[in-house]
Design a protein around this motif. Structure first.
Motif, PDB file in Angstrom:
ATOM      1  N   GLY A  24       1.548  -9.838  43.488  1.00  0.00           N
ATOM      2  CA  GLY A  24       1.284  -9.416  42.050  1.00  0.00           C
ATOM      3  C   GLY A  24       0.499  -8.318  41.621  1.00  0.00           C
ATOM      4  N   VAL A  25      -0.283  -7.622  42.475  1.00  0.00           N
ATOM      5  CA  VAL A  25      -0.774  -6.253  42.388  1.00  0.00           C
ATOM      6  C   VAL A  25      -0.144  -5.180  42.785  1.00  0.00           C
ATOM      7  CG1 VAL A  25      -2.964  -5.143  42.547  1.00  0.00           C
ATOM      8  CG2 VAL A  25      -3.028  -7.356  42.413  1.00  0.00           C
ATOM      9  N   GLY A  26       0.245  -4.184  42.099  1.00  0.00           N
ATOM     10  CA  GLY A  26       1.090  -2.915  42.048  1.00  0.00           C
ATOM     11  C   GLY A  26       0.317  -1.811  42.155  1.00  0.00           C
ATOM     12  N   LYS A  27       1.020  -0.647  42.101  1.00  0.00           N
ATOM     13  CA  LYS A  27       0.187   0.619  41.709  1.00  0.00           C
ATOM     14  C   LYS A  27      -0.631   0.739  40.239  1.00  0.00           C
ATOM     15  CE  LYS A  27       1.086   5.053  43.226  1.00  0.00           C
ATOM     16  NZ  LYS A  27       2.272   5.919  43.648  1.00  0.00           N
ATOM     17  N   ALA A  28       0.016   0.289  39.303  1.00  0.00           N
ATOM     18  CA  ALA A  28      -0.642   0.282  37.993  1.00  0.00           C
ATOM     19  C   ALA A  28      -1.625  -0.457  37.790  1.00  0.00           C
ATOM     20  CB  ALA A  28       0.407   0.061  36.995  1.00  0.00           C
ATOM     21  N   LYS A  29      -1.455  -2.025  38.281  1.00  0.00           N
ATOM     22  CA  LYS A  29      -2.702  -2.999  38.348  1.00  0.00           C
ATOM     23  C   LYS A  29      -3.829  -2.633  39.225  1.00  0.00           C
ATOM     24  CE  LYS A  29      -1.278  -7.157  36.802  1.00  0.00           C
ATOM     25  NZ  LYS A  29      -0.524  -8.284  36.862  1.00  0.00           N
ATOM     26  N   SER A  30      -3.388  -1.905  40.279  1.00  0.00           N
ATOM     27  CA  SER A  30      -4.640  -1.515  41.101  1.00  0.00           C
ATOM     28  C   SER A  30      -5.427  -0.463  40.616  1.00  0.00           C
ATOM     29  CB  SER A  30      -4.018  -1.016  42.490  1.00  0.00           C
ATOM     30  OG  SER A  30      -4.737  -0.493  43.123  1.00  0.00           O
ATOM     31  N   GLN A  31      -4.711   0.382  39.740  1.00  0.00           N
ATOM     32  CA  GLN A  31      -5.657   1.378  38.849  1.00  0.00           C
ATOM     33  C   GLN A  31      -6.309   0.806  37.867  1.00  0.00           C
ATOM     34  OE1 GLN A  31      -5.454   4.134  41.168  1.00  0.00           O
ATOM     35  NE2 GLN A  31      -5.981   4.709  39.210  1.00  0.00           N
ATOM     36  N   GLU A  32      -5.914  -0.314  37.131  1.00  0.00           N
ATOM     37  CA  GLU A  32      -6.421  -0.821  36.240  1.00  0.00           C
ATOM     38  C   GLU A  32      -7.632  -1.899  36.769  1.00  0.00           C
ATOM     39  OE1 GLU A  32      -5.685  -4.403  32.945  1.00  0.00           O
ATOM     40  OE2 GLU A  32      -3.866  -3.479  33.770  1.00  0.00           O
ATOM     41  N   ILE A  33      -7.417  -2.284  37.958  1.00  0.00           N
ATOM     42  CA  ILE A  33      -8.542  -2.977  38.210  1.00  0.00           C
ATOM     43  C   ILE A  33      -9.985  -2.034  38.633  1.00  0.00           C
ATOM     44  CG2 ILE A  33      -9.412  -4.388  40.374  1.00  0.00           C
ATOM     45  CD1 ILE A  33      -6.456  -5.604  40.523  1.00  0.00           C
ATOM     46  N   LEU A  34      -9.345  -0.899  39.368  1.00  0.00           N
ATOM     47  CA  LEU A  34     -10.584  -0.084  39.703  1.00  0.00           C
ATOM     48  C   LEU A  34     -11.003   0.780  38.090  1.00  0.00           C
ATOM     49  CD1 LEU A  34      -8.820   1.520  42.978  1.00  0.00           C
ATOM     50  CD2 LEU A  34     -10.760  -0.248  42.692  1.00  0.00           C
ATOM     51  N   ASP A  35     -10.235   0.568  37.399  1.00  0.00           N
ATOM     52  CA  ASP A  35     -10.958   1.165  36.233  1.00  0.00           C
ATOM     53  C   ASP A  35     -11.720   0.200  35.541  1.00  0.00           C
ATOM     54  OD1 ASP A  35      -9.533   3.508  36.551  1.00  0.00           O
ATOM     55  OD2 ASP A  35      -7.958   3.099  34.991  1.00  0.00           O
TER      56      ASP A  35
END
Length: 132
Positions: A24-35
């Motif tokens: 459920g975590v892809g590239k975009a969601k990974s970036q959002e989490i780190l942001d």
């Protein structure tokens, strides 16, 4: 090895890539989490270099803010179950394990339909000899 949302993240990967190992975590969601965590966890950090505090911060954020792993799988299977129960065309295609989105099945569709099953002639049936 850090454990986030019930998943062991690979030690030698960068945290922005390692988070993608969670369902459920892809590239975009990974970036959002780190942001969202900001400067607390830089994207270039390796998983083995994460402190316990950083790992718990990531874990808390992911479990509170996003549907991942088991919860997401349950939701998706519920959607498919609903389609099958209401008798929709899509639900019937899911039930019969055929392509759902209009693809052809006369040829191709092997991924969805499985190995080719040869349908040949069964046992030869004895027929009475023709009268001359």
């Amino acid at each position: 090895m850090a454990r986030v949302a019930g998943v062991d993240l690979p030690k030698n990967k960068r945290i922005d890539v390692a988070l993608q190992y969670i369902y459920g975590v892809g590239k975009a969601k990974s970036q959002e989490i780190l942001d969202r965590v900001g400067t607390a966890v830089p994207p270039a950090t390796r998983v083995k270099d994460l402190t316990e505090q950083q790992a718990s911060l990531l874990s808390n954020l992911i479990t509170k803010e996003f549907k991942v792993e088991g919860e997401l799988r349950r939701e998706l299977s519920g959607h498919l179950q609903r389609l099958q129960e209401i008798g929709s065309f899509r639900g019937s295609r899911h039930r019969r394990n055929l392509p759902v989105r209009g693809q052809r099945t006369r040829t191709n569709a092997r991924t969805r339909r499985g190995r080719r099953k040869t349908i040949g002639v069964g046992k030869a049936v004895e027929r009475p000899a023709a009268k001359a």
